[in-house]
Design a protein around this motif. Structure first.
Motif, PDB file in Angstrom:
ATOM      1  N   PHE A 169       0.833  -1.213   0.000  1.00 45.32           N
ATOM      2  CA  PHE A 169       0.000   0.000   0.000  1.00 45.32           C
ATOM      3  C   PHE A 169       0.871   1.268   0.000  1.00 45.32           C
ATOM      4  O   PHE A 169       0.538   2.259  -0.650  1.00 45.32           O
ATOM      5  CB  PHE A 169      -0.931   0.004   1.211  1.00 45.32           C
ATOM      6  N   LEU A 170       1.978   1.203   0.755  1.00 44.56           N
ATOM      7  CA  LEU A 170       2.890   2.352   0.755  1.00 44.56           C
ATOM      8  C   LEU A 170       3.472   2.564  -0.645  1.00 44.56           C
ATOM      9  O   LEU A 170       3.544   3.703  -1.140  1.00 44.56           O
ATOM     10  CB  LEU A 170       4.006   2.130   1.778  1.00 44.56           C
ATOM     11  N   ILE A 171       3.876   1.472  -1.299  1.00 47.38           N
ATOM     12  CA  ILE A 171       4.429   1.584  -2.649  1.00 47.38           C
ATOM     13  C   ILE A 171       3.375   2.114  -3.614  1.00 47.38           C
ATOM     14  O   ILE A 171       3.675   2.950  -4.485  1.00 47.38           O
ATOM     15  CB  ILE A 171       4.964   0.206  -3.106  1.00 47.38           C
ATOM     16  N   TRP A 172       2.143   1.651  -3.467  1.00 50.57           N
ATOM     17  CA  TRP A 172       1.051   2.149  -4.322  1.00 50.57           C
ATOM     18  C   TRP A 172       0.906   3.666  -4.172  1.00 50.57           C
ATOM     19  O   TRP A 172       0.791   4.394  -5.163  1.00 50.57           O
ATOM     20  CB  TRP A 172      -0.248   1.438  -3.940  1.00 50.57           C
ATOM     21  N   GLY A 173       0.922   4.149  -2.928  1.00 51.53           N
ATOM     22  CA  GLY A 173       0.804   5.592  -2.708  1.00 51.53           C
ATOM     23  C   GLY A 173       1.995   6.353  -3.274  1.00 51.53           C
ATOM     24  O   GLY A 173       1.842   7.404  -3.898  1.00 51.53           O
ATOM     25  N   LEU A 174       3.218   5.795  -3.072  1.00 48.44           N
ATOM     26  CA  LEU A 174       4.417   6.462  -3.585  1.00 48.44           C
ATOM     27  C   LEU A 174       4.419   6.504  -5.115  1.00 48.44           C
ATOM     28  O   LEU A 174       4.868   7.484  -5.717  1.00 48.44           O
ATOM     29  CB  LEU A 174       5.671   5.740  -3.075  1.00 48.44           C
ATOM     30  N   LEU A 175       3.933   5.444  -5.746  1.00 47.15           N
ATOM     31  CA  LEU A 175       3.870   5.433  -7.212  1.00 47.15           C
ATOM     32  C   LEU A 175       2.939   6.542  -7.720  1.00 47.15           C
ATOM     33  O   LEU A 175       3.245   7.227  -8.699  1.00 47.15           O
ATOM     34  CB  LEU A 175       3.376   4.067  -7.706  1.00 47.15           C
ATOM     35  N   HIS A 176       1.801   6.714  -7.052  1.00 41.52           N
ATOM     36  CA  HIS A 176       0.887   7.788  -7.470  1.00 41.52           C
ATOM     37  C   HIS A 176       1.525   9.162  -7.230  1.00 41.52           C
ATOM     38  O   HIS A 176       1.369  10.073  -8.041  1.00 41.52           O
ATOM     39  CB  HIS A 176      -0.443   7.668  -6.722  1.00 41.52           C
ATOM     40  N   GLY A 177       2.236   9.296  -6.110  1.00 42.59           N
ATOM     41  CA  GLY A 177       2.931  10.555  -5.866  1.00 42.59           C
ATOM     42  C   GLY A 177       3.994  10.811  -6.922  1.00 42.59           C
ATOM     43  O   GLY A 177       4.136  11.937  -7.428  1.00 42.59           O
ATOM     44  N   ALA A 178       4.759   9.750  -7.264  1.00 42.65           N
ATOM     45  CA  ALA A 178       5.791   9.893  -8.295  1.00 42.65           C
ATOM     46  C   ALA A 178       5.165  10.253  -9.647  1.00 42.65           C
ATOM     47  O   ALA A 178       5.731  11.046 -10.414  1.00 42.65           O
ATOM     48  CB  ALA A 178       6.586   8.594  -8.409  1.00 42.65           C
ATOM     49  N   GLY A 179       3.993   9.673  -9.934  1.00 41.74           N
ATOM     50  CA  GLY A 179       3.300   9.997 -11.185  1.00 41.74           C
ATOM     51  C   GLY A 179       2.915  11.470 -11.257  1.00 41.74           C
ATOM     52  O   GLY A 179       3.061  12.118 -12.304  1.00 41.74           O
ATOM     53  N   MET A 180       2.439  12.014 -10.133  1.00 42.38           N
ATOM     54  CA  MET A 180       2.069  13.432 -10.113  1.00 42.38           C
ATOM     55  C   MET A 180       3.303  14.327 -10.258  1.00 42.38           C
ATOM     56  O   MET A 180       3.256  15.365 -10.928  1.00 42.38           O
ATOM     57  CB  MET A 180       1.345  13.756  -8.806  1.00 42.38           C
ATOM     58  N   ILE A 181       4.393  13.925  -9.606  1.00 41.71           N
ATOM     59  CA  ILE A 181       5.626  14.713  -9.726  1.00 41.71           C
ATOM     60  C   ILE A 181       6.116  14.710 -11.171  1.00 41.71           C
ATOM     61  O   ILE A 181       6.520  15.752 -11.711  1.00 41.71           O
ATOM     62  CB  ILE A 181       6.701  14.149  -8.774  1.00 41.71           C
TER      63      ILE A 181
END
Length: 467
Positions: A314-326
């Motif tokens: 779940f943490l990786i899922w959230g980080l991936l979405h954050g990385a996508g926005m960046i």
């Protein structure tokens, strides 16, 4: 209110009911202190701290106990009792609503927000325990919030609705029945069929399936989750209208989003607006430097991932979405520099470049979302990596056991028809209340009966109720 507490008791028994009652009383006392104390900030911090601590206690104790010391008998013996208590029903949702309420009161006290009257104890108890929203949302706000509207596009703060002196009545019955019929179809027919036939077997044993079948399962899970969760939200919004309450709309065609930023404006809207208002903006939002804004985005999305579950996927899922926005923000910045245009003109430039650009942007967004959901669905990080390994390696020496081309064809037809269905549904909702009631309500009731009679055996579960 009595119905809400009865449902909490029937679903979670006495521990869940006692937790909710005690927590509601504490929040009421703190809200009164925020209104009257000379130091409201201290009371606001106290309320948020208590809420976060109880979330950690009930929701993440297993994770931390396993990570801190797996071999410590003392630590294990002193945390096992928590694991034996059922997670209180609706814990996350009434916690979110409580934080939102306390922050609104604090902002009202400082003259930063035109809210409404503070809630009495009984009104607060109804707001936090309102049964259509307590299991899996949508997250209702006590007062109106930017970007959070009901199905007719109107603000839908709960405080004004709970405190209304007028006699409560059914709102938009035809629209409510449409939503309920649509919800049952999504959840009972589509979500269940996709999960049983295309998703669950593959995620359970990915190495036994061919690459195309795994790809079908990844697409399928995104659709299964969408049908399941949006169906549940539609059901709750419809039930809310029948009870005389307007609840916030939680989905606006998210699989037509043209980038990941647009996706979060359409998917689980009540959560994404909550994260924006109570995590991203307090961190500094976009008021600071460009780099600090990206860091704030990454933190906010990581916390969103952690909220969904207490595992590393779940943490990786959230980080991936954050990385996508960046990555999206960096692309916009680079585009504005190369084309010498403003930041606003650079925003969503691909989708605004024409029909081909828009279709391409939607395809990229959907595939990114589907890839991220692998980590959301897999029980562990190893399971997620194993499924991705099988996706790229099982194209030889592994025979097809299903016909994924049949499923791909259905997905393609559905995706082409999706924009048309979305427009038709929107027009139906707009015209539903202007039509003679017998011309719509009677057919809708017959449709509901037909859906129930023809539905598959068993009652479908709500995936988001686990969060």
């Amino acid at each position: 209110m009595c119905t809400s507490y009865l449902i909490v008791y029937l679903c979670g028994r006495l521990p869940a009911l006692a937790t909710l009652l005690i927590y509601t009383f504490i929040i009421y006392v703190i809200s009164a202190c925020i209104n009257r104390s000379k130091k409201p900030r201290i009371w606001l911090i106290s309320g948020i701290t208590i809420t976060i601590l109880q979330l950690i206690l009930w929701k993440y104790s297993d994770f931390f106990s396993a990570q801190i010391n797996e071999n410590s008998d003392w630590f294990r013996s002193n945390t096992d009792w928590i694991a034996n208590v059922i997670l209180p029903l609706g814990l996350s949702y009434y916690s979110f609503q409580a934080i939102s309420y306390l922050v609104s009161l604090y902002q009202l006290r400082n003259g930063r927000q035109i809210a409404g009257q503070p809630l009495s104890l009984s009104a607060l108890a109804l707001h936090l325990a309102f049964f259509p929203t307590i299991t899996a949302g949508p997250i209702a706000r006590a007062y109106d919030a930017r970007g959070l509207t009901d199905i007719s596009g109107q603000p839908c703060g709960m405080a004004a609705q709970i405190q209304a002196v007028e006699r409560r009545r059914i709102l938009a019955p035809a629209v409510a029945l449409c939503l309920i019929a649509m919800a049952l179809t999504k959840n009972w027919w589509f979500s269940g069929w996709i999960g049983d036939n295309w998703v669950d077997p593959v995620f359970a044993n990915p190495m036994q399936y061919q690459s195309l079948e795994i790809l079908a399962a990844i697409y399928g899970y995104t659709l299964q989750l969408f049908f399941n969760f949006s169906g549940y939200s539609d059901l709750m919004v419809g039930m809310g209208l029948l009870l005389g309450f307007r609840l916030p709309l939680n989905f606006r065609s998210p699989l037509l989003a043209c980038n990941i930023r647009d996706f979060w404006k359409r998917w689980h809207i009540s959560l994404s607006t909550w994260i924006r208002d109570y995590i991203f903006i307090p961190l500094g939002g976009s008021r600071s430097s460009f780099i600090r804004t990206q860091l704030n985005l990454l933190i906010a999305m990581a916390l969103s991932g952690i909220w969904h579950g207490n595992g590393w996927p779940f943490l990786i899922w959230g980080l991936l979405h954050g990385a996508g926005m960046i990555f999206l923000n960096l692309s916009d910045w680079l585009y504005s520099r190369l084309r010498h245009c403003s930041a606003e003109q650079a925003r969503d430039s691909l989708s605004k470049s024409g029909r081909v650009g828009k279709i391409l942007s939607i395809i990229i967004t959907v595939h990114f979302v589907c890839f991220c959901f692998v980590f959301f669905r897999a029980p562990t990080l190893n399971d997620a990596l194993m499924l991705l390994h099988a996706l790229f390696c099982n194209y030889i020496n592994v025979p097809l056991s299903t016909n994924p081309f049949y499923f791909f064809s259905l997905l393609l037809l559905a995706w082409i028809a999706y924009p048309l269905l979305t427009r038709l549904t929107k027009q139906l909702f707009q015209r539903a209340e202007s039509l003679p009631r017998y011309s719509l309500i009677v057919p809708l009731l017959l449709l509901l009966v037909l859906i129930l009679i023809c539905a598959p055996a068993g009652i479908p579960g709500f995936i988001y109720a686990n969060f």
